[in-house]
Design an enzyme around this catalytic site. Structure first.
Site, short mmCIF file in Angstrom:
data_model
loop_
_atom_site.label_atom_id
_atom_site.label_comp_id
_atom_site.label_asym_id
_atom_site.label_seq_id
_atom_site.Cartn_x
_atom_site.Cartn_y
_atom_site.Cartn_z
N ASN A 181 -5.81 2.35 -4.20
CA ASN A 181 -4.63 1.12 -3.15
C ASN A 181 -3.91 -0.18 -3.79
OD1 ASN A 181 -6.96 -0.50 -0.74
ND2 ASN A 181 -7.54 0.34 -2.27
N HIS B 165 -2.13 1.05 7.22
CA HIS B 165 -2.60 1.62 5.48
C HIS B 165 -2.98 2.32 4.51
CE1 HIS B 165 -4.58 -0.53 1.92
NE2 HIS B 165 -5.21 0.33 1.78
N CYS C 142 0.97 -1.29 -0.09
CA CYS C 142 0.28 0.40 -0.38
C CYS C 142 0.30 1.69 0.16
CB CYS C 142 -0.62 -0.16 0.99
SG CYS C 142 -0.19 -0.04 2.67
#
Length: 321
Positions: free
Chosen positions: A297, A285, A237
């Site tokens: 993402n 994240h 990510c």
């Protein structure tokens, strides 16, 4: 029209649904990335249920059928499921062998929970009780997206894209979008036309650093997730976000937790396209906001770079670079 019953009878190449869910599950076992997606959904107890055939080759990748759907995999898209009437429409169009290619997400509910959708490499299929399942792709899809997808004035698609004298057209609950083959421009007609300027739609170049990074990251849609990877072909990510900003000459820290300390804080209600959005506590994240309620993402193992609705993630904070 090809139905899933025909697929089950072997009339269509691709993923069959077996000879009926009432029969005992065959001696098949999901494995690899398809198996990971199946296990992640809940295995036999999930909406997918038990497998009904072995994993096998399809144009461009692999697939496996289950009692409640199918999972398709390619090295660029990762493994994702399709089910129900979206799955049936996907079959009718040629599945992975069509211009749609492979799914980029499992089926998700729409923002107001009035339908569901799958994004694919070459377009999207949206479904609602009122409209059924229809595909949208290309410049028409881009224009529909710019108007807010199904939450905008156009609502859900009521047709697939089809040819007209001007070029191509897709119909929606609130009007239609027509693409001009000579100019490449799109225009909106019908009730929804009042919600947009009458001039042909044009797309301006990204202005902010975040928007530029978003545009760069979007070129990696479908790229595989690999923990610790930061490009140019695989990402985790924060590897995706740091790589995207690096391509436009801006260096940001490597990890999501570190990235959450740079730039300026942005309230959730003030998010703009290109903002970095962080999730979970502690932060673990990150994605780039697309301006439409989603983040671009690299989610997790078995899933490629994709758009994910913010509502499906545990929001923490956001920063503007």
């Amino acid at each position: 029209m090809i139905t899933l019953a025909a697929v089950a009878a072997g009339a269509v190449a691709g993923v069959g649904i077996g000879q009926g869910a009432a029969q005992a599950a065959p001696a098949c076992q999901p494995y690899g990335e398809i198996g990971s997606t199946w296990h992640g959904a809940g295995g036999n107890k999930s909406y997918l249920g038990h497998c009904v055939d072995d994993e096998h080759a399809v144009p461009g990748g692999r697939a496996q059928g289950f009692a409640g759907g199918a999972v398709y995999w390619s090295d660029k898209s990762g493994a994702h499921s399709v089910k129900g009437l979206i799955r049936e429409h996907y079959y009718n169009m040629g599945a992975s062998g069509s211009f749609l290619g492979f799914p980029l997400n499992d089926e998700w509910g729409t923002a107001k929970h009035t339908g569901s959708f799958n994004h694919f490499q070459g377009g999207s299929i949206y479904w609602s009780h009122a409209t059924g399942a229809h595909e949208v792709h290309g410049a028409i899809r881009d224009r529909w997206k710019s108007m807010g997808w199904e939450t905008g004035a156009l609502g859900y698609p009521t047709s697939d894209e089809y040819k007209v004298s001007e070029g191509k057209r897709s119909d929606f609950q609130g009007g239609s979008i027509i693409w001009n083959a000579k100019t490449g421009a799109t225009r909106v007609i019908g009730n929804a036309a009042a919600a947009v300027a009458p001039a042909a739609h044009t797309t301006s170049a990204p202005s902010s650093a975040g928007q530029k990074a978003l545009a760069v990251a979007a070129t990696k849609l479908g790229a595989p997730y690999v923990w610790g990877a930061n490009g140019p072909s695989t990402f985790d990510c924060s590897g995706l976000t740091s790589w995207a900003f690096r391509q436009i000459g801006i260096n940001i820290p490597r990890t999501a937790a570190q990235q959450a300390t740079v730039g300026s804080h942005v309230a959730k209600g003030d998010l703009k396209a290109g903002d970095l959005v962080f999730f979970y506590s502690p932060v673990s994240h990150v994605g780039i906001y697309d301006g439409k309620g989603n983040v671009l993402n690299a989610p997790t193992a078995g899933q490629g770079v994709k758009y994910t609705p913010i509502q499906y993630l545990e929001y923490n904070t956001a920063r503007r670079i």
